[in-house]
Write an enzyme that holds these catalytic residues in place. Structure first.
Site, PDB file in Angstrom:
ATOM      1  N   ASN A   1      31.905  32.399  48.906  1.00 44.76           N
ATOM      2  CA  ASN A   1      32.145  31.120  48.158  1.00 44.76           C
ATOM      3  C   ASN A   1      33.663  30.829  47.778  1.00 44.76           C
ATOM      4  O   ASN A   1      34.372  31.240  48.669  1.00 44.76           O
ATOM      5  CB  ASN A   1      31.389  31.301  46.970  1.00 44.76           C
ATOM      6  CG  ASN A   1      32.198  32.774  46.322  1.00 44.76           C
ATOM      7  OD1 ASN A   1      33.210  32.664  45.965  1.00 44.76           O
ATOM      8  ND2 ASN A   1      31.352  33.709  46.177  1.00 44.76           N
TER       9      ASN A   1
ATOM     10  N   ASP B   1      25.277  36.220  45.667  1.00 41.97           N
ATOM     11  CA  ASP B   1      23.753  36.503  45.030  1.00 41.97           C
ATOM     12  C   ASP B   1      23.004  36.955  46.202  1.00 41.97           C
ATOM     13  O   ASP B   1      22.013  37.658  45.799  1.00 41.97           O
ATOM     14  CB  ASP B   1      23.242  35.237  44.272  1.00 41.97           C
ATOM     15  CG  ASP B   1      24.095  34.825  42.926  1.00 41.97           C
ATOM     16  OD1 ASP B   1      24.368  35.905  42.163  1.00 41.97           O
ATOM     17  OD2 ASP B   1      24.511  33.719  42.770  1.00 41.97           O
TER      18      ASP B   1
ATOM     19  N   LYS C   1      27.536  39.136  68.504  1.00 45.71           N
ATOM     20  CA  LYS C   1      27.715  37.427  68.051  1.00 45.71           C
ATOM     21  C   LYS C   1      26.438  36.853  68.416  1.00 45.71           C
ATOM     22  O   LYS C   1      26.052  36.700  69.574  1.00 45.71           O
ATOM     23  CB  LYS C   1      28.851  36.891  68.739  1.00 45.71           C
ATOM     24  CG  LYS C   1      29.353  35.594  68.157  1.00 45.71           C
ATOM     25  CD  LYS C   1      30.506  35.201  68.954  1.00 45.71           C
ATOM     26  CE  LYS C   1      30.744  33.582  68.800  1.00 45.71           C
ATOM     27  NZ  LYS C   1      31.645  33.039  69.653  1.00 45.71           N
TER      28      LYS C   1
ATOM     29  N   PRO D   1      22.314  43.219  44.425  1.00 47.67           N
ATOM     30  CA  PRO D   1      21.977  43.735  42.960  1.00 47.67           C
ATOM     31  C   PRO D   1      22.963  42.827  42.010  1.00 47.67           C
ATOM     32  O   PRO D   1      24.007  42.421  42.515  1.00 47.67           O
ATOM     33  CB  PRO D   1      22.536  45.058  43.148  1.00 47.67           C
ATOM     34  CG  PRO D   1      23.241  45.083  44.452  1.00 47.67           C
ATOM     35  CD  PRO D   1      22.900  44.108  45.354  1.00 47.67           C
ATOM     36  N   ASP D   2      22.626  42.519  40.764  1.00 45.32           N
ATOM     37  CA  ASP D   2      23.243  42.092  39.758  1.00 45.32           C
ATOM     38  C   ASP D   2      24.171  43.033  39.166  1.00 45.32           C
ATOM     39  O   ASP D   2      23.461  43.686  38.354  1.00 45.32           O
ATOM     40  CB  ASP D   2      22.418  41.027  38.818  1.00 45.32           C
ATOM     41  CG  ASP D   2      23.146  40.315  37.868  1.00 45.32           C
ATOM     42  OD1 ASP D   2      24.392  40.732  37.525  1.00 45.32           O
ATOM     43  OD2 ASP D   2      22.892  38.978  37.639  1.00 45.32           O
ATOM     44  N   ILE D   3      25.475  43.200  39.654  1.00 49.31           N
ATOM     45  CA  ILE D   3      26.250  44.219  38.870  1.00 49.31           C
ATOM     46  C   ILE D   3      26.408  44.229  37.432  1.00 49.31           C
ATOM     47  O   ILE D   3      26.169  45.236  36.909  1.00 49.31           O
ATOM     48  CB  ILE D   3      27.673  44.028  39.649  1.00 49.31           C
ATOM     49  CG1 ILE D   3      27.581  44.117  41.152  1.00 49.31           C
ATOM     50  CG2 ILE D   3      28.538  45.170  39.178  1.00 49.31           C
ATOM     51  CD1 ILE D   3      28.938  43.719  42.086  1.00 49.31           C
TER      52      ILE D   3
ATOM     53  N   PHE E   1      31.771  36.262  33.209  1.00 52.20           N
ATOM     54  CA  PHE E   1      31.992  34.944  33.417  1.00 52.20           C
ATOM     55  C   PHE E   1      30.652  34.028  33.704  1.00 52.20           C
ATOM     56  O   PHE E   1      29.683  34.612  34.551  1.00 52.20           O
ATOM     57  CB  PHE E   1      32.934  34.682  34.597  1.00 52.20           C
ATOM     58  CG  PHE E   1      34.575  34.605  34.174  1.00 52.20           C
ATOM     59  CD1 PHE E   1      35.124  35.756  33.657  1.00 52.20           C
ATOM     60  CD2 PHE E   1      35.261  33.624  34.144  1.00 52.20           C
ATOM     61  CE1 PHE E   1      36.100  35.722  33.303  1.00 52.20           C
ATOM     62  CE2 PHE E   1      36.481  33.480  33.798  1.00 52.20           C
ATOM     63  CZ  PHE E   1      37.077  34.589  33.439  1.00 52.20           C
TER      64      PHE E   1
ATOM     65  N   LYS F   1      22.978  33.581  30.000  1.00 51.34           N
ATOM     66  CA  LYS F   1      23.644  35.039  30.661  1.00 51.34           C
ATOM     67  C   LYS F   1      24.204  36.221  29.778  1.00 51.34           C
ATOM     68  O   LYS F   1      24.148  37.266  29.691  1.00 51.34           O
ATOM     69  CB  LYS F   1      24.513  34.481  31.771  1.00 51.34           C
ATOM     70  CG  LYS F   1      24.208  34.031  32.803  1.00 51.34           C
ATOM     71  CD  LYS F   1      25.003  33.185  33.618  1.00 51.34           C
ATOM     72  CE  LYS F   1      24.328  32.374  35.013  1.00 51.34           C
ATOM     73  NZ  LYS F   1      25.289  31.668  35.752  1.00 51.34           N
TER      74      LYS F   1
ATOM     75  N   LYS G   1      22.409  39.531  29.902  1.00 54.08           N
ATOM     76  CA  LYS G   1      23.100  40.766  30.631  1.00 54.08           C
ATOM     77  C   LYS G   1      23.805  41.602  29.632  1.00 54.08           C
ATOM     78  O   LYS G   1      24.520  42.318  29.687  1.00 54.08           O
ATOM     79  CB  LYS G   1      24.286  39.965  31.622  1.00 54.08           C
ATOM     80  CG  LYS G   1      23.568  39.290  32.710  1.00 54.08           C
ATOM     81  CD  LYS G   1      24.660  38.877  33.820  1.00 54.08           C
ATOM     82  CE  LYS G   1      24.014  38.164  34.883  1.00 54.08           C
ATOM     83  NZ  LYS G   1      24.351  37.891  35.841  1.00 54.08           N
TER      84      LYS G   1
HETATM   85  O1  PMT Z   1      38.776  32.929  41.727  1.00 51.41           O
HETATM   86  P1  PMT Z   1      39.023  31.643  41.240  1.00 51.41           P
HETATM   87  O2  PMT Z   1      39.317  30.620  42.340  1.00 51.41           O
HETATM   88  O3  PMT Z   1      40.191  31.436  40.322  1.00 51.41           O
HETATM   89  O4  PMT Z   1      38.107  30.947  40.254  1.00 51.41           O
HETATM   90  C1  PMT Z   1      37.574  31.516  39.356  1.00 51.41           C
HETATM   91  C2  PMT Z   1      35.960  31.922  39.027  1.00 51.41           C
HETATM   92  C3  PMT Z   1      35.311  30.142  38.966  1.00 51.41           C
HETATM   93  C4  PMT Z   1      35.396  32.489  40.192  1.00 51.41           C
HETATM   94  C5  PMT Z   1      35.949  32.534  37.825  1.00 51.41           C
HETATM   95  O5  PMT Z   1      36.421  31.849  36.621  1.00 51.41           O
HETATM   96  C6  PMT Z   1      34.224  32.709  37.447  1.00 51.41           C
HETATM   97  O6  PMT Z   1      33.632  31.710  36.768  1.00 51.41           O
HETATM   98  N1  PMT Z   1      33.696  33.706  38.138  1.00 51.41           N
HETATM   99  C7  PMT Z   1      32.240  33.817  38.009  1.00 51.41           C
HETATM  100  C8  PMT Z   1      31.555  33.592  39.089  1.00 51.41           C
HETATM  101  C9  PMT Z   1      30.048  33.747  39.261  1.00 51.41           C
HETATM  102  O7  PMT Z   1      29.666  34.483  39.938  1.00 51.41           O
HETATM  103  O8  PMT Z   1      29.477  33.312  38.161  1.00 51.41           O
HETATM  104  P2  PMT Z   1      27.719  33.475  37.970  1.00 51.41           P
HETATM  105  O9  PMT Z   1      27.433  32.523  36.906  1.00 51.41           O
HETATM  106  O10 PMT Z   1      27.192  33.408  39.307  1.00 51.41           O
HETATM  107  O11 PMT Z   1      27.526  34.750  37.657  1.00 51.41           O
HETATM  108  C10 PMT Z   1      27.491  35.390  35.918  1.00 51.41           C
HETATM  109  C11 PMT Z   1      28.325  36.783  35.880  1.00 51.41           C
HETATM  110  O12 PMT Z   1      27.577  37.904  36.741  1.00 51.41           O
HETATM  111  C12 PMT Z   1      29.587  36.837  36.526  1.00 51.41           C
HETATM  112  O13 PMT Z   1      30.556  37.787  35.894  1.00 51.41           O
HETATM  113  C13 PMT Z   1      29.660  37.558  37.957  1.00 51.41           C
HETATM  114  O14 PMT Z   1      30.618  38.183  38.306  1.00 51.41           O
HETATM  115  C14 PMT Z   1      28.331  38.400  37.726  1.00 51.41           C
HETATM  116  N2  PMT Z   1      27.576  38.893  38.862  1.00 51.41           N
HETATM  117  C15 PMT Z   1      26.967  37.882  39.485  1.00 51.41           C
HETATM  118  C16 PMT Z   1      26.054  38.145  40.672  1.00 51.41           C
HETATM  119  C17 PMT Z   1      26.085  39.464  41.068  1.00 51.41           C
HETATM  120  N3  PMT Z   1      25.229  39.687  42.008  1.00 51.41           N
HETATM  121  N4  PMT Z   1      26.494  40.133  40.364  1.00 51.41           N
HETATM  122  C18 PMT Z   1      27.371  40.240  39.339  1.00 51.41           C
HETATM  123  O15 PMT Z   1      27.737  40.901  38.558  1.00 51.41           O
END
Ligand code: PMT
Length: 398
Positions: free
Chosen positions: A210, A279, A289, A305-307, A323, A337, A341
């Site tokens: 991403n 995700d 390849k 897994p969602d950490i 975030f 969220k 979470k």
């Molecule tokens: O890195 P930059 O270019 O500075 O950009 C910053 C950012 C936009 C990446 C950052 O500010 C941000 O928003 N990070 C979270 C991105 C994200 O994955 O968001 P989400 O809404 O999909 O996930 C929610 C939360 O679950 C996040 O804290 C994520 O780290 C966590 N997560 C998500 C999926 C997963 N499989 N495991 C997780 O722990």
């Protein structure tokens, strides 16, 4: 601490070839609106002219304890009293020995002896001089006294030897000094922060990922470290240098991030998941390849897994921050969220904006908790990081 504007800094320059790099250090303090005084030893003058420092700092350079203009009898005592930080860069073995043993035979050593301000030394010398037991003992004396030692770095030396003895780079010294100028309101606090994207391989040369650059997470790690915290940063692949003084764990996939976070989670007080964790991952990773024989290529993805969800279930008294990167219904989705979470706080990011979210140097975030919602204005990611830390501090102090 978001700024060092108005802080009183003394830079002491002693006689080493690295003295020319101290001009860059001086410039960094001036550019950040600190009030800078430069003091040079006689030996330093053999390597660089005082006029160069005068031009950068905009004030007269202290050269001699009996200088009638700079030091009218007792000014060095006043200087020593007013300093927020004294940095000696480069610090020769000779000056290190003098200050370790309380000498005050020039303006710089007199200032050090008369001062109760924090002192940072940036050693620069031949590698054998650095390894000499006399220098080791002197450094230990100074460390015990609370003097902060920055460096030396390992590399090529002026005497054409190579080893430990190079002065650290000015940018590194500047960054390291910020912690000594801060209130250290997160001292004795251990942060675990994640940053950047993950890469989920499809074959040996392709992966899905991403747009995360890692900037937001790195600025959080940097700000926490400046404020006195012990910081571990688990980072996906980025082009950013590791923040000074931060323990780095570099990972590639979501699974690797999960393993690294789980390992470190028990030891942290505050965990902030700023990483954009993939995700989904490809169900199969081709060993070779994939050839472009097919017109349509179907790849099956399975969920990672969602950490954060896992951490929320075992968080105990740890402070857990997530975030939320959203392109629609920002507050509604982020709030979902927060509760799902089991987080203490979530930082909501509208990633459809061009001046916030992914890759930008600025961000505009909403800090949401069970009871409060704060909207920060658009600002640098470093300032946004401080805003987030301020909210964490306020909530932990409640
Ligand atoms: O890195 P930059 O270019 O500075 O950009 C910053 C950012 C936009 C990446 C950052 O500010 C941000 O928003 N990070 C979270 C991105 C994200 O994955 O968001 P989400 O809404 O999909 O996930 C929610 C939360 O679950 C996040 O804290 C994520 O780290 C966590 N997560 C998500 C999926 C997963 N499989 N495991 C997780 O722990």
């Amino acid at each position: 601490m978001e700024t060092i504007a108005g802080k009183n800094i003394i830079i002491g320059v002693t006689g080493g070839i690295a003295a020319y790099k101290t001009l860059i250090l001086a410039r960094l303090f001036i550019n950040n609106e600190a009030i800078l005084k430069v003091v040079m030893t006689k030996a330093a003058e053999s390597f660089i002219g005082p006029l160069s420092f005068q031009a950068i700092s905009g004030s007269k350079i202290g050269l001699d304890i009996l200088d009638p203009v700079f030091d009218s009898g007792m000014d060095h005592i006043e200087l020593a009293r007013d300093a927020d930080l004294i940095i000696i860069a480069p610090a020769t073995a000779n000056t290190i020995a003098k200050i370790a043993h309380g000498f005050s035979d020039n303006l710089l050593t007199s200032i050090i002896l008369a001062s109760t301000s924090p002192v940072m030394i940036c050693p620069a010398m031949n590698n054998n001089m650095w390894a000499n037991q006399a220098t080791i003992d002197n450094i230990n004396i100074l460390k015990k006294r609370g003097v902060h030692v920055c460096g030396p770095a390992y590399g090529e030396l002026a005497c054409s030897d190579s080893g430990a003895g190079r002065m650290e780079e000015p940018e590194f010294i500047f960054e390291d000094s910020l912690r000594l100028l801060s209130e250290n309101d997160f001292s004795d606090t251990r942060f675990l922060i994640s940053a950047g994207p993950t890469q989920e391989p499809i074959d040996p040369v392709r992966y899905i990922t991403n747009r995360s650059s890692g900037k937001m997470g790195y600025e959080l790690a940097r700000a926490a470290r400046i404020r006195g915290a012990e910081v571990t940063l688990v980072s996906g692949p980025t082009n950013l240098p590791g923040p000074v003084g931060v323990e780095m764990i570099n990972i590639r996939t979501a699974k690797e991030m999960s393993d690294a976070i789980k390992k470190k989670f028990t030891d942290c007080d505050i965990c902030i998941m700023a990483a954009a964790v993939g995700d989904y991952r490809s169900q199969k990773q081709s060993e070779q390849k994939i050839k472009k024989d097919m017109d349509v290529l179907n790849i099956n993805f399975e969920k990672n897994p969602d950490i954060l969800l896992g951490l929320g279930k075992q968080k105990g008294d740890k402070f857990l921050v997530g975030f939320a990167a959203e392109t629609q219904d920002l507050i509604k989705n982020a709030t979902k969220k927060l509760f799902k979470k089991n987080l203490n706080m979530i930082v909501a990011n509208d990633v459809s904006r061009t001046d916030a979210g992914f890759q930008t140097n600025t961000n505009q975030v909403h800090i949401l908790t069970e009871k409060t919602a704060i909207k920060l204005p658009l600002m640098s990611k470093f300032r946004a990081a401080h805003g987030i830390l301020n909210s964490i501090k306020a909530m932990r102090n409640e």
